[in-house]
Write a protein that holds these residues in place. Sequence first.
Motif, mmCIF file in Angstrom:
data_model
loop_
_atom_site.group_PDB
_atom_site.id
_atom_site.type_symbol
_atom_site.label_atom_id
_atom_site.label_comp_id
_atom_site.label_asym_id
_atom_site.label_seq_id
_atom_site.Cartn_x
_atom_site.Cartn_y
_atom_site.Cartn_z
ATOM 1 N N ILE A 14 0.844 -1.203 0.000
ATOM 2 C CA ILE A 14 0.000 0.000 0.000
ATOM 3 C C ILE A 14 0.875 1.248 0.000
ATOM 4 C CG2 ILE A 14 -1.700 1.319 1.318
ATOM 5 C CD1 ILE A 14 -2.770 -1.409 2.318
ATOM 6 N N VAL A 15 1.863 1.267 0.886
ATOM 7 C CA VAL A 15 2.756 2.421 0.977
ATOM 8 C C VAL A 15 4.104 1.967 1.524
ATOM 9 C CG1 VAL A 15 2.045 3.092 3.311
ATOM 10 C CG2 VAL A 15 2.942 4.823 1.772
ATOM 11 N N LYS A 16 5.159 2.615 1.043
ATOM 12 C CA LYS A 16 6.507 2.406 1.573
ATOM 13 C C LYS A 16 7.185 3.762 1.536
ATOM 14 C CE LYS A 16 10.839 0.216 0.403
ATOM 15 N NZ LYS A 16 11.496 -0.676 -0.560
ATOM 16 N N MET A 17 7.702 4.186 2.694
ATOM 17 C CA MET A 17 8.299 5.519 2.750
ATOM 18 C C MET A 17 9.551 5.515 3.615
ATOM 19 S SD MET A 17 5.552 7.371 5.265
ATOM 20 C CE MET A 17 4.132 6.523 4.650
ATOM 21 N N LYS A 18 10.375 6.516 3.389
ATOM 22 C CA LYS A 18 11.566 6.673 4.216
ATOM 23 C C LYS A 18 11.145 6.991 5.636
ATOM 24 C CE LYS A 18 15.030 7.914 0.856
ATOM 25 N NZ LYS A 18 16.005 8.906 0.398
ATOM 26 N N PHE A 19 11.958 6.548 6.572
ATOM 27 C CA PHE A 19 11.670 6.714 7.988
ATOM 28 C C PHE A 19 12.971 7.061 8.701
ATOM 29 C CE2 PHE A 19 10.420 5.212 12.241
ATOM 30 C CZ PHE A 19 9.188 5.795 12.332
ATOM 31 N N GLY A 20 12.884 7.431 9.925
ATOM 32 C CA GLY A 20 14.078 7.708 10.722
ATOM 33 C C GLY A 20 14.684 9.055 10.392
ATOM 34 N N SER A 21 16.002 9.113 10.448
ATOM 35 C CA SER A 21 16.693 10.402 10.307
ATOM 36 C C SER A 21 16.461 11.057 8.948
ATOM 37 C CB SER A 21 18.192 10.227 10.550
ATOM 38 O OG SER A 21 18.752 9.327 9.610
ATOM 39 N N HIS A 22 16.273 10.270 7.900
ATOM 40 C CA HIS A 22 16.006 10.859 6.580
ATOM 41 C C HIS A 22 14.621 11.502 6.532
ATOM 42 C CE1 HIS A 22 19.591 9.625 4.346
ATOM 43 N NE2 HIS A 22 19.597 8.598 5.176
ATOM 44 N N THR A 26 17.322 14.842 10.010
ATOM 45 C CA THR A 26 18.490 14.843 10.891
ATOM 46 C C THR A 26 19.583 13.897 10.398
ATOM 47 O OG1 THR A 26 17.465 13.151 12.279
ATOM 48 C CG2 THR A 26 17.117 15.469 12.917
ATOM 49 N N ALA A 27 19.490 13.443 9.149
ATOM 50 C CA ALA A 27 20.470 12.500 8.609
ATOM 51 C C ALA A 27 21.835 13.163 8.469
ATOM 52 C CB ALA A 27 20.000 11.982 7.259
ATOM 53 N N THR A 28 22.855 12.370 8.738
ATOM 54 C CA THR A 28 24.235 12.816 8.533
ATOM 55 C C THR A 28 24.870 11.907 7.482
ATOM 56 O OG1 THR A 28 25.172 11.337 10.204
ATOM 57 C CG2 THR A 28 24.372 13.494 10.977
ATOM 58 N N ASP A 29 26.124 12.142 7.182
ATOM 59 C CA ASP A 29 26.828 11.290 6.225
ATOM 60 C C ASP A 29 26.946 9.849 6.724
ATOM 61 O OD1 ASP A 29 27.136 13.410 4.513
ATOM 62 O OD2 ASP A 29 29.164 13.905 5.211
ATOM 63 N N ASP A 32 22.207 5.500 8.019
ATOM 64 C CA ASP A 32 21.699 4.487 7.094
ATOM 65 C C ASP A 32 20.322 4.938 6.605
ATOM 66 O OD1 ASP A 32 20.166 4.123 9.392
ATOM 67 O OD2 ASP A 32 20.138 1.953 9.215
ATOM 68 N N ILE A 33 19.720 4.158 5.717
ATOM 69 C CA ILE A 33 18.390 4.496 5.200
ATOM 70 C C ILE A 33 17.385 3.502 5.778
ATOM 71 C CG2 ILE A 33 16.951 4.714 3.145
ATOM 72 C CD1 ILE A 33 19.483 5.434 1.587
ATOM 73 N N ASP A 34 16.299 4.026 6.313
ATOM 74 C CA ASP A 34 15.245 3.203 6.900
ATOM 75 C C ASP A 34 13.953 3.415 6.127
ATOM 76 O OD1 ASP A 34 16.741 2.349 9.337
ATOM 77 O OD2 ASP A 34 16.732 4.495 9.728
ATOM 78 N N TYR A 35 13.233 2.310 5.909
ATOM 79 C CA TYR A 35 11.923 2.356 5.263
ATOM 80 C C TYR A 35 10.912 1.643 6.146
ATOM 81 C CZ TYR A 35 14.167 3.597 0.834
ATOM 82 O OH TYR A 35 14.894 4.228 -0.159
ATOM 83 N N ASP A 70 23.928 0.840 4.433
ATOM 84 C CA ASP A 70 22.930 -0.143 4.842
ATOM 85 C C ASP A 70 21.509 0.386 4.726
ATOM 86 O OD1 ASP A 70 24.642 -2.279 5.484
ATOM 87 O OD2 ASP A 70 25.152 -1.315 7.396
ATOM 88 N N ILE A 71 20.589 -0.537 4.476
ATOM 89 C CA ILE A 71 19.169 -0.212 4.353
ATOM 90 C C ILE A 71 18.376 -1.142 5.254
ATOM 91 C CG2 ILE A 71 17.186 -0.137 2.794
ATOM 92 C CD1 ILE A 71 19.181 0.404 0.514
ATOM 93 N N ASP A 72 17.442 -0.598 6.013
ATOM 94 C CA ASP A 72 16.528 -1.368 6.851
ATOM 95 C C ASP A 72 15.104 -1.176 6.337
ATOM 96 O OD1 ASP A 72 18.612 -2.079 8.577
ATOM 97 O OD2 ASP A 72 18.280 -0.341 9.870
ATOM 98 N N GLU A 73 14.343 -2.280 6.261
ATOM 99 C CA GLU A 73 12.934 -2.227 5.855
ATOM 100 C C GLU A 73 12.074 -2.947 6.875
ATOM 101 O OE1 GLU A 73 12.096 -4.021 2.101
ATOM 102 O OE2 GLU A 73 12.791 -2.310 0.957
ATOM 103 N N GLU A 74 10.932 -2.358 7.202
ATOM 104 C CA GLU A 74 9.892 -3.000 8.004
ATOM 105 C C GLU A 74 8.580 -2.800 7.273
ATOM 106 O OE1 GLU A 74 9.937 -1.192 11.860
ATOM 107 O OE2 GLU A 74 11.486 -2.532 12.588
ATOM 108 N N ILE A 75 7.943 -3.892 6.878
ATOM 109 C CA ILE A 75 6.674 -3.830 6.144
ATOM 110 C C ILE A 75 5.626 -4.514 7.013
ATOM 111 C CG2 ILE A 75 5.489 -4.338 3.990
ATOM 112 C CD1 ILE A 75 7.934 -2.542 3.587
ATOM 113 N N TYR A 76 4.601 -3.776 7.443
ATOM 114 C CA TYR A 76 3.566 -4.280 8.355
ATOM 115 C C TYR A 76 2.287 -4.604 7.600
ATOM 116 C CZ TYR A 76 6.450 -2.500 12.158
ATOM 117 O OH TYR A 76 7.493 -2.282 13.020
#
Length: 78
Positions: A14-22, A26-29, A32-35, A70-76
């Motif tokens: 249905i939907v997948k979006m960036k989460f966390g610092s992005h 507040t993301a820095t160099d 990581d990327i969280d979805y 690194d990339i983290d995904e959580e799909i509920y």
Amino acid sequence: MFEGMMGEKDMDLIVKMKFGSHLYGTATDASDIDYKGIYLPSRRDILLNRVQKCYNFTTGGDQKKNSPDDIDEEIYST
């Protein structure tokens, strides 16, 4: 049918979006990327009561801190 880092799953995403610092700006160099996402399970899985509440995937390991690559995904499920 959802096909992402977790491979092909019998679900409608249905939907997948960036989460966390992005998401929060507040993301820095070193970030990581969280979805996070929401999917609709198949009718078959619903009828057979085998809906998985959440699928998790990470390109990093459990033994170390995630790197910027690194990339983290959580799909509920709904």
